[in-house]
Design a protein around this motif. Sequence first.
Motif, PDB file in Angstrom:
ATOM      1  N   PHE A  83       8.143   1.612 -10.596  1.00 29.67           N
ATOM      2  CA  PHE A  83       7.884   0.330  -9.812  1.00 29.67           C
ATOM      3  C   PHE A  83       8.073   0.903  -8.259  1.00 29.67           C
ATOM      4  O   PHE A  83       9.169   1.272  -8.138  1.00 29.67           O
ATOM      5  CB  PHE A  83       8.963  -0.710 -10.161  1.00 29.67           C
ATOM      6  N   HIS A  84       7.169   0.718  -7.692  1.00 30.97           N
ATOM      7  CA  HIS A  84       7.063   1.395  -6.236  1.00 30.97           C
ATOM      8  C   HIS A  84       7.220   0.454  -5.024  1.00 30.97           C
ATOM      9  O   HIS A  84       7.471   0.839  -4.177  1.00 30.97           O
ATOM     10  CB  HIS A  84       5.580   2.113  -5.874  1.00 30.97           C
ATOM     11  N   GLY A  85       6.933  -0.675  -5.304  1.00 33.34           N
ATOM     12  CA  GLY A  85       7.455  -1.982  -4.212  1.00 33.34           C
ATOM     13  C   GLY A  85       5.955  -1.721  -3.245  1.00 33.34           C
ATOM     14  O   GLY A  85       5.126  -1.208  -3.646  1.00 33.34           O
ATOM     15  N   ALA A  86       6.196  -2.554  -2.234  1.00 33.28           N
ATOM     16  CA  ALA A  86       5.159  -2.866  -1.373  1.00 33.28           C
ATOM     17  C   ALA A  86       4.799  -1.568  -0.268  1.00 33.28           C
ATOM     18  O   ALA A  86       3.560  -1.391  -0.079  1.00 33.28           O
ATOM     19  CB  ALA A  86       5.705  -4.125  -0.498  1.00 33.28           C
ATOM     20  N   SER A  87       5.894  -0.520  -0.219  1.00 38.20           N
ATOM     21  CA  SER A  87       5.405   0.449   0.609  1.00 38.20           C
ATOM     22  C   SER A  87       6.265   1.811   0.186  1.00 38.20           C
ATOM     23  O   SER A  87       6.847   2.534   0.995  1.00 38.20           O
ATOM     24  CB  SER A  87       5.874   0.274   2.171  1.00 38.20           C
ATOM     25  N   ASP A  88       6.193   1.703  -1.309  1.00 39.80           N
ATOM     26  CA  ASP A  88       6.888   3.098  -1.966  1.00 39.80           C
ATOM     27  C   ASP A  88       8.438   3.186  -1.582  1.00 39.80           C
ATOM     28  O   ASP A  88       9.044   4.400  -1.879  1.00 39.80           O
ATOM     29  CB  ASP A  88       6.033   4.358  -1.408  1.00 39.80           C
ATOM     30  N   VAL A  89       9.033   2.252  -1.335  1.00 39.43           N
ATOM     31  CA  VAL A  89      10.429   2.517  -0.981  1.00 39.43           C
ATOM     32  C   VAL A  89      11.411   1.895  -2.303  1.00 39.43           C
ATOM     33  O   VAL A  89      12.512   2.191  -2.289  1.00 39.43           O
ATOM     34  CB  VAL A  89      11.111   1.710   0.101  1.00 39.43           C
ATOM     35  N   ALA A  90      10.806   1.238  -3.076  1.00 38.00           N
ATOM     36  CA  ALA A  90      11.611   0.463  -4.018  1.00 38.00           C
ATOM     37  C   ALA A  90      12.388   1.555  -4.877  1.00 38.00           C
ATOM     38  O   ALA A  90      12.078   2.895  -5.086  1.00 38.00           O
ATOM     39  CB  ALA A  90      10.505  -0.230  -5.096  1.00 38.00           C
ATOM     40  N   GLY A  91      13.494   1.220  -5.375  1.00 35.46           N
ATOM     41  CA  GLY A  91      14.407   2.030  -6.375  1.00 35.46           C
ATOM     42  C   GLY A  91      15.705   2.703  -5.549  1.00 35.46           C
ATOM     43  O   GLY A  91      16.277   3.628  -6.136  1.00 35.46           O
ATOM     44  N   GLU A  92      15.793   2.363  -4.265  1.00 36.96           N
ATOM     45  CA  GLU A  92      16.600   3.127  -3.497  1.00 36.96           C
ATOM     46  C   GLU A  92      17.996   2.325  -3.776  1.00 36.96           C
ATOM     47  O   GLU A  92      18.812   1.978  -2.910  1.00 36.96           O
ATOM     48  CB  GLU A  92      16.236   3.191  -2.001  1.00 36.96           C
ATOM     49  N   ILE A 119      15.785  -2.075  -2.880  1.00 36.89           N
ATOM     50  CA  ILE A 119      15.646  -1.881  -4.382  1.00 36.89           C
ATOM     51  C   ILE A 119      14.310  -2.177  -4.950  1.00 36.89           C
ATOM     52  O   ILE A 119      13.656  -1.567  -5.384  1.00 36.89           O
ATOM     53  CB  ILE A 119      16.664  -2.883  -5.154  1.00 36.89           C
ATOM     54  N   ASN A 160      11.724  -3.693  -2.637  1.00 36.24           N
ATOM     55  CA  ASN A 160      10.725  -3.253  -1.757  1.00 36.24           C
ATOM     56  C   ASN A 160       9.405  -4.629  -1.429  1.00 36.24           C
ATOM     57  O   ASN A 160       8.531  -4.252  -1.703  1.00 36.24           O
ATOM     58  CB  ASN A 160      10.194  -1.882  -1.861  1.00 36.24           C
TER      59      ASN A 160
END
Lengths: 324, 324
Positions: free
Chosen positions: A155-164, B258, B260
Amino acid sequence: MRYVVGVDLGGTNIAVGTVAEDGSALLGLVVRDTPVAAGADAVVNEIVRLIKESVTEAKKAVPGMDVAGVGIGAPGPLHRAQGVVRLAPNLGWVDMPLRDRVSAGSGLPATLDNDANCATLGEWWLGAAKGARIVVGMTIGTGVGGGVVIDGEVFHGASDVAGEIGHTSIDSTGRRCKCGNYGCLEAYASGPAIAARAIEEVESGEPSTLRDLVKGNIKAITAPLVYQAAHDGDHLARQVVRETARFLGTGIANIVNILNPDVVVVSGGVTLAGDQLFDPLRREVIRRAFKPAVEACRIVPGSLTGKAGIYGAVAAFKSQRGAA
Amino acid sequence: MRYVVGVDLGGTNIAVGTVAEDGSALLGLVVRDTPVAAGADAVVNEIVRLIKESVTEAKKAVPGMDVAGVGIGAPGPLHRAQGVVRLAPNLGWVDMPLRDRVSAGSGLPATLDNDANCATLGEWWLGAAKGARIVVGMTIGTGVGGGVVIDGEVFHGASDVAGEIGHTSIDSTGRRCKCGNYGCLEAYASGPAIAARAIEEVESGEPSTLRDLVKGNIKAITAPLVYQAAHDGDHLARQVVRETARFLGTGIANIVNILNPDVVVVSGGVTLAGDQLFDPLRREVIRRAFKPAVEACRIVPGSLTGKAGIYGAVAAFKSQRGAA
């Protein structure tokens, strides 16, 4: 059977392996120091050299092997569609077109994804979270990396930041994190943060075998020494691990209430402490998160130590480029 | 054109409307007090009565209307597949088979989903997050509800708990929350928490028009009075709203790192404070979250005040039962 080369690029090591597309074999595993000090070109050249070395080694086992391409996992934030590492402080990189440079150097098609995403995807594909629908991964190392895999896709989110997940705050006025935020999990539970907390305790005069392990040079205490001492029964080291477990448990409870995952996989050196870590961690999650979410969620150590990132980079290649 | 009845069940009100399947019309809107004190049967009977009242009213505008069913949004945790509300403290319910009781009473097929999920789905379908790929919704009321919508579907997680953003901790040793955790957003930013913080400030002797608005009966200060006073320029009320914005901003920064998301929709009474709320909230998110994630994310007030839950319950019915 086609093969894909997986590259796990870190600030300390580069690990490369040549993986059968069905995950049945990892051949030609090579791990070398990352030549950070020699500059970006040297790092890219070393990656390309290790890819060739891995494939050469793998072909000894499987002559005439068909190599489909290279999946790369690299520290982020990334621009995935462009194959660019936007910012990697540990490597000193800004806007590095890593995917295309590796592709040009190796003569193979390549894909790029975040290292922690790859590690999580690897554990979903072949490891501790095999086949689970919603997977959250956390890797405790120099930083605290995180990744989310849903239905077998990152799951990458809108701009590849998801999962931090390492950069979620559990104390809004707490320790300053390198990212600029306050009270991030990474500021409490990364390897350097664990070492710093142990050093503070030993300096305050608490008795500990850690003092002997570093021959009195207290500043030389590292996170791996803390895990080892905890494993061997040192009281102070166990206390530092328990505190780490509570910090991680608080952050994981937040994730459990937000994403309600089937599995949370925790990887990295700190998991060497075993139940010393996982027992208090699970208790903290039970104490804080919603019961139906806790009951649905396994919290487990990663099972692909040192290889999750390679396997995951290969899985990401397959996902982005299509399976053969 | 078929129609679906949407039910938004809360601890204070029941809101019901009859909605065209393409979202082009909401007819027969009725809002009544929830007869909590009269018991569970009385609440179910009232829901059924209001469904019939809404349809009757709607048929005056569209004679011969085809009503396909009822979508219900209710406080959770739920067991969605069974149509059961597992626990609703504000209603005094445990394991209530709401979906089937409403279906039996109304003679219509019914679906059940979480109220905050429905509100988020409504804003995705027809409101402030229309058509966005990754949407996070937060509703500030008696509690702080949350929902996550990905590609037009509610993200439910492994056991229908996902999206409980109000129950993420931003201060691991902070205020005890009703859920048992410490430092939850809900413990700082819900309506009652906002009123409690304002009461503490006024009691400490801070000058404020709030004192006059309640004729000196300081305990009578409510969250809506705080929003109104902030809007009208009261210094203390503005300070309470700014603090609320910072709490919410800290929690939203965590979510932004998390998930994004493309859009975060904030709804509920506190949004009446307008820029008094949203300016410091956005600043807090910018201060804390990763820049590429902040840049990708709009943070906006909900645009379907009082109707998001109804629209969303209808969208959830369509999603679960299939569009006509």
